[in-house]
Motif scaffolding. Structure first.
Motif, PDB file in Angstrom:
ATOM      1  N   TYR A 210       0.846  -8.292   8.547  1.00 28.81           N
ATOM      2  CA  TYR A 210       1.283  -6.890   8.423  1.00 28.81           C
ATOM      3  C   TYR A 210       1.847  -6.384   9.758  1.00 28.81           C
ATOM      4  O   TYR A 210       2.923  -5.774   9.803  1.00 28.81           O
ATOM      5  CB  TYR A 210       0.095  -6.044   7.967  1.00 28.81           C
ATOM      6  CG  TYR A 210       0.351  -4.556   7.879  1.00 28.81           C
ATOM      7  CD1 TYR A 210       0.900  -3.982   6.729  1.00 28.81           C
ATOM      8  CD2 TYR A 210       0.024  -3.719   8.937  1.00 28.81           C
ATOM      9  CE1 TYR A 210       1.122  -2.612   6.645  1.00 28.81           C
ATOM     10  CE2 TYR A 210       0.241  -2.354   8.868  1.00 28.81           C
ATOM     11  CZ  TYR A 210       0.793  -1.811   7.718  1.00 28.81           C
ATOM     12  OH  TYR A 210       1.006  -0.447   7.644  1.00 28.81           O
ATOM     13  N   ARG A 219       8.770  -0.843  13.289  1.00 31.44           N
ATOM     14  CA  ARG A 219       8.031   0.248  12.645  1.00 31.44           C
ATOM     15  C   ARG A 219       6.576   0.239  13.106  1.00 31.44           C
ATOM     16  O   ARG A 219       6.094  -0.725  13.702  1.00 31.44           O
ATOM     17  CB  ARG A 219       8.097   0.108  11.122  1.00 31.44           C
ATOM     18  CG  ARG A 219       9.511   0.345  10.574  1.00 31.44           C
ATOM     19  CD  ARG A 219       9.529   0.295   9.046  1.00 31.44           C
ATOM     20  NE  ARG A 219       9.466  -1.072   8.544  1.00 31.44           N
ATOM     21  CZ  ARG A 219       9.369  -1.395   7.258  1.00 31.44           C
ATOM     22  NH1 ARG A 219       9.295  -0.427   6.347  1.00 31.44           N
ATOM     23  NH2 ARG A 219       9.338  -2.660   6.873  1.00 31.44           N
ATOM     24  N   ARG A 223      -1.725   0.627   8.999  1.00 28.15           N
ATOM     25  CA  ARG A 223      -2.920   0.099   8.333  1.00 28.15           C
ATOM     26  C   ARG A 223      -3.636  -0.846   9.293  1.00 28.15           C
ATOM     27  O   ARG A 223      -3.002  -1.648   9.973  1.00 28.15           O
ATOM     28  CB  ARG A 223      -2.552  -0.659   7.059  1.00 28.15           C
ATOM     29  CG  ARG A 223      -1.551   0.066   6.162  1.00 28.15           C
ATOM     30  CD  ARG A 223      -2.136   1.273   5.484  1.00 28.15           C
ATOM     31  NE  ARG A 223      -1.103   1.997   4.737  1.00 28.15           N
ATOM     32  CZ  ARG A 223      -1.309   3.111   4.045  1.00 28.15           C
ATOM     33  NH1 ARG A 223      -2.534   3.626   3.995  1.00 28.15           N
ATOM     34  NH2 ARG A 223      -0.325   3.714   3.405  1.00 28.15           N
ATOM     35  N   GLU A 228      -7.332  -1.899   3.589  1.00 29.14           N
ATOM     36  CA  GLU A 228      -6.284  -0.867   3.593  1.00 29.14           C
ATOM     37  C   GLU A 228      -4.931  -1.465   3.217  1.00 29.14           C
ATOM     38  O   GLU A 228      -4.178  -0.872   2.432  1.00 29.14           O
ATOM     39  CB  GLU A 228      -6.193  -0.216   4.972  1.00 29.14           C
ATOM     40  CG  GLU A 228      -7.378   0.653   5.354  1.00 29.14           C
ATOM     41  CD  GLU A 228      -7.293   1.149   6.781  1.00 29.14           C
ATOM     42  OE1 GLU A 228      -8.168   1.933   7.172  1.00 29.14           O
ATOM     43  OE2 GLU A 228      -6.365   0.745   7.515  1.00 29.14           O
ATOM     44  N   ALA A 232      -2.934  -0.504  -0.236  1.00 26.84           N
ATOM     45  CA  ALA A 232      -1.608   0.102  -0.149  1.00 26.84           C
ATOM     46  C   ALA A 232      -0.543  -0.808  -0.753  1.00 26.84           C
ATOM     47  O   ALA A 232       0.419  -0.334  -1.362  1.00 26.84           O
ATOM     48  CB  ALA A 232      -1.277   0.409   1.315  1.00 26.84           C
ATOM     49  N   SER A 237       2.319   2.004  -2.038  1.00 26.09           N
ATOM     50  CA  SER A 237       2.452   3.216  -1.218  1.00 26.09           C
ATOM     51  C   SER A 237       2.903   2.939   0.212  1.00 26.09           C
ATOM     52  O   SER A 237       3.134   3.870   0.981  1.00 26.09           O
ATOM     53  CB  SER A 237       1.105   3.970  -1.187  1.00 26.09           C
ATOM     54  OG  SER A 237       0.082   3.154  -0.649  1.00 26.09           O
ATOM     55  N   ASP A 238       3.008   1.680   0.609  1.00 27.40           N
ATOM     56  CA  ASP A 238       3.397   1.319   1.971  1.00 27.40           C
ATOM     57  C   ASP A 238       4.290   0.088   1.862  1.00 27.40           C
ATOM     58  O   ASP A 238       3.837  -0.997   1.467  1.00 27.40           O
ATOM     59  CB  ASP A 238       2.142   1.031   2.792  1.00 27.40           C
ATOM     60  CG  ASP A 238       2.437   0.629   4.238  1.00 27.40           C
ATOM     61  OD1 ASP A 238       3.530   0.098   4.511  1.00 27.40           O
ATOM     62  OD2 ASP A 238       1.554   0.823   5.088  1.00 27.40           O
ATOM     63  N   ALA A 241       3.068  -3.004   3.667  1.00 21.57           N
ATOM     64  CA  ALA A 241       1.936  -3.624   2.984  1.00 21.57           C
ATOM     65  C   ALA A 241       2.391  -4.388   1.744  1.00 21.57           C
ATOM     66  O   ALA A 241       1.871  -5.468   1.443  1.00 21.57           O
ATOM     67  CB  ALA A 241       0.907  -2.559   2.606  1.00 21.57           C
TER      68      ALA A 241
END
Length: 342
Positions: A210, A219, A223, A228, A232, A237-238, A241
């Protein structure tokens, strides 16, 4: 005719079986060869100073059954009369257990040997197929377990006997293949200059992956834990991830396919442990299967080999129970790993 070895000497019932990891220890008692294992609550290793104390207070003090034998699977090398666990402070001392706890016979094996035994002990209801295929009943098998680390073992059949083959395949070299891999791999944390499979395919490996993706794209890696990232990624949502999970299953498929070739695993490849169970939807999105089968010139052979996620929460105990019931069925090496009273 069965291959003759020391395992032809049966274990005396009742048998205590135990799967002992760095964080959790799972125990059960097998009263006789026909009984289902009597399970006990999971033990946190940090709650007990020694394994002897844990067995006494969490198991023996809670039952009237007095085990005569014990078969223990431990996360660490079995070498000598004092067996250190890799990720906790417990030390297994079989001779001391025989003297103080009443056992007459103790066998200690590696934890992934027990997982390999489970590959022939579990029913279909505890296997989630992620790559369809046509398993051969006595075909060799491979078990991979991304968890705290990356465990691995093989299981081969010969002379009417299943032989578990423990190993350290999680530490093989792992390198980039695609253009995207070449962008990400320079940012992976290394150990003494190496990127091994375990540097990617375990809990901390997922975090490593990750962070490398985030660094490659400039970026922020927001997380911090495997849970997590997994949550995600599954939720979508990420984006980092999501890609981390997709690459995780791709790399796991690539390695699983390599191990399947090494063992000629016509009986199947088995993924075990909590991570695999949690990411079944991602394992089924096609990326694992594509990487698993992408082994030219043997693509057709790979498409015939199934791959499963083991969903039973106590799989290792199932494997140990199968061995305790009929040791002659398994070629478990016991030289230097079996202790008897008298």
């Amino acid at each position: 005719m069965h291959f003759k070895n020391e395992n032809d000497a049966v274990l005396r019932f009742p048998v205590l079986i135990g799967d002992i990891g760095g964080t959790n220890a799972r125990f059960a008692i097998l009263v006789d060869s026909n009984a289902e294992p009597k399970l006990f609550p999971v033990v946190q290793t940090a709650d007990h100073a020694t394994i002897d104390e844990a067995i006494q207070t969490a198991i023996l003090d809670r039952t009237s059954i007095l085990p005569r034998s014990a078969v223990l699977a431990v996360a660490g090398p079995v070498d000598g009369d004092e067996i250190d666990l890799t990720n906790c402070d417990w030390v297994v001392r079989p001779r001391q257990m025989i003297e103080t706890m009443g056992f007459s016979d103790i066998v200690v094996i590696n934890d992934f040997e027990a997982q390999a035994l489970a590959a022939v002990a579990l029913e279909d209801e505890h296997l989630e197929m992620v790559c369809p295929g046509s398993p051969e009943a006595t075909g060799s098998r491979v078990v991979l377990g991304p968890g705290t680390g990356l465990g691995m073992a093989g299981l081969v059949h010969a002379q009417h006997t299943w032989f578990p083959v423990p190993g350290e395949g999680g530490h093989v070299d792992f390198g980039p293949r695609s253009d995207r891999d070449l962008e990400i791999f320079p940012h992976l944390e290394r150990i003494e200059g190496r990127v091994s499979a375990e540097q990617i395919l375990c809990g901390r490996g997922l975090v490593n992956l990750y962070r490398a993706i985030a660094a490659a794209d400039g970026r922020d890696a927001v997380r911090q834990t495997p849970a997590e990232i997994t949550g995600a990624g599954l939720e979508g949502s990420d984006a980092i991830a999501v890609e981390a999970l997709d690459l995780f299953v791709t790399y796991l498929g690539r390695l699983a396919g390599d191990m399947a070739l090494i063992f000629m695993s016509r009986g199947g490849v088995y993924l075990t442990g909590g991570i695999a169970q949690k990411i079944v939807p991602t394992l089924k999105n096609g990326k694992f299967r594509a990487a698993f089968e992408d082994k030219a010139p043997h693509g057709a052979m790979m498409r015939a080999m199934p791959a499963y996620v083991i969903t039973h929460p106590m799989a290792a105990l199932r494997g140990l129970a199968a061995y305790a019931r009929t040791p002659i069925r398994f070629g478990v090496e016991t030289e230097g790993r079996r202790w008897r009273s008298g």
